[in-house]
Enzyme design. Structure first.
Site, PDB file in Angstrom:
ATOM      1  N   SER A  37      -1.322   1.174  -3.967  1.00  0.00           N
ATOM      2  CA  SER A  37      -2.492   2.444  -2.762  1.00  0.00           C
ATOM      3  C   SER A  37      -1.013   2.417  -1.536  1.00  0.00           C
ATOM      4  O   SER A  37      -0.451   1.807  -0.917  1.00  0.00           O
ATOM      5  CB  SER A  37      -3.460   0.761  -2.133  1.00  0.00           C
ATOM      6  OG  SER A  37      -4.218   1.550  -0.912  1.00  0.00           O
ATOM      7  N   TYR A  79      -6.046  -6.479   2.067  1.00  0.00           N
ATOM      8  CA  TYR A  79      -5.387  -5.583   0.678  1.00  0.00           C
ATOM      9  C   TYR A  79      -4.140  -4.826   0.824  1.00  0.00           C
ATOM     10  O   TYR A  79      -3.017  -5.446   0.051  1.00  0.00           O
ATOM     11  CB  TYR A  79      -6.517  -4.400   1.236  1.00  0.00           C
ATOM     12  CG  TYR A  79      -5.964  -3.645  -0.025  1.00  0.00           C
ATOM     13  CD1 TYR A  79      -7.434  -3.759  -1.092  1.00  0.00           C
ATOM     14  CD2 TYR A  79      -6.108  -2.747  -0.298  1.00  0.00           C
ATOM     15  CE1 TYR A  79      -7.679  -3.215  -2.096  1.00  0.00           C
ATOM     16  CE2 TYR A  79      -6.197  -1.968  -0.603  1.00  0.00           C
ATOM     17  CZ  TYR A  79      -6.563  -1.922  -2.000  1.00  0.00           C
ATOM     18  OH  TYR A  79      -7.013  -1.057  -3.098  1.00  0.00           O
TER      19      TYR A  79
END
Length: 243
Positions: A138, A152
């Protein structure tokens, strides 16, 4: 990629499904894993077969190391080899830092970080010259533009070190390892018409969401002959969010 065999985790929807179908279109036989919907996984297998390749769906929870290893072994047993591994399975996890539990930390790290290690380790035992290991991370590993994404981002950042380490460990065997980092991409997890979509667009240089096909194209390049001299690196596909 004719006669190559690929395994794509989290391949029943979104980015994983797009990657699986693209690799099939490039000539690879493709095994996908899924966590919940056998029906959706079967639909992706039909798309793989429509592209002229062989397909197989295997149930496997990314947090379960044993199931991931079994998926690799099943791939080798059914297709005789494994050439390309794409670690794509992931979950969304965000919220106030003070409210994150240790159980959630363990769950997210297991799915994003540990699973990628386990998958690469299991696949490397069977890979030969020309093997490809690709993780899907990501862009939040490089830039966290708003609060609530600490866990995250941390879990995805681990993939940078994993990729560099794999490149050194496996390079002498002619196996490459790379990381693809999507930005805001139109999927069920983060739809382009969702409540926070306009704010996310403002963080991009191009002013738009990506499409799963954009990520699939990058993975296909790294998995193919064009990626033979690319290893240990990160390719960010985020419409300029990290620019």
């Amino acid at each position: 990629m004719t006669r190559k065999v690929a395994l794509v985790t989290g391949g029943s929807r979104g980015i994983g499904a797009a990657i699986a179908v693209r690799l099939a279109a490039e000539g690879a036989d493709v095994v996908i894993t899924y966590a919940r919907s056998a029906e959706r996984a079967a639909a992706v297998v039909k798309e793989i077969e429509a592209a002229g390749a062989r397909g197989l769906a295997v149930a496997a929870e990314a947090a379960d190391a044993g199931m991931l290893v079994a998926a690799v072994e099943r791939t080798v047993a059914e297709f005789g080899r494994i050439d390309i591994v794409v670690g794509n399975a992931g979950i969304a996890s965000f919220g106030p830092l003070e409210e994150v539990t240790l159980a959630e930390v363990d769950r997210v790290l297991a799915i994003h970080s540990r699973a990628s290690f386990v998958l690469a380790q299991a696949a490397a035992r069977h890979m030969g010259e020309g093997g490809r290991i690709i993780c899907v991370g990501s862009s939040l590993a490089e830039r966290v533009p708003y609060p609530g994404w600490t866990l995250y981002a941390m879990s995805k950042s681990a993939l940078v070190g994993l990729t560099k380490g794999l490149a050194r460990d496996l390079g002498p065997r002619g196996i490459t390892a790379n990381l693809v980092q999507p930005g805001s991409t139109d999927t069920e997890m983060n739809p382009a018409d969702g409540p926070g979509a306009e704010e996310e667009r403002r963080f991009t240089a191009l002013g738009r969401y990506g499409d799963p096909a954009d990520i699939a194209a990058t993975v296909a390049h790294l998995a193919g002959e064009g990626g033979r001299n690319i290893t240990g690196t990160t390719v960010t596909v985020d419409a300029g969010t990290t620019a």
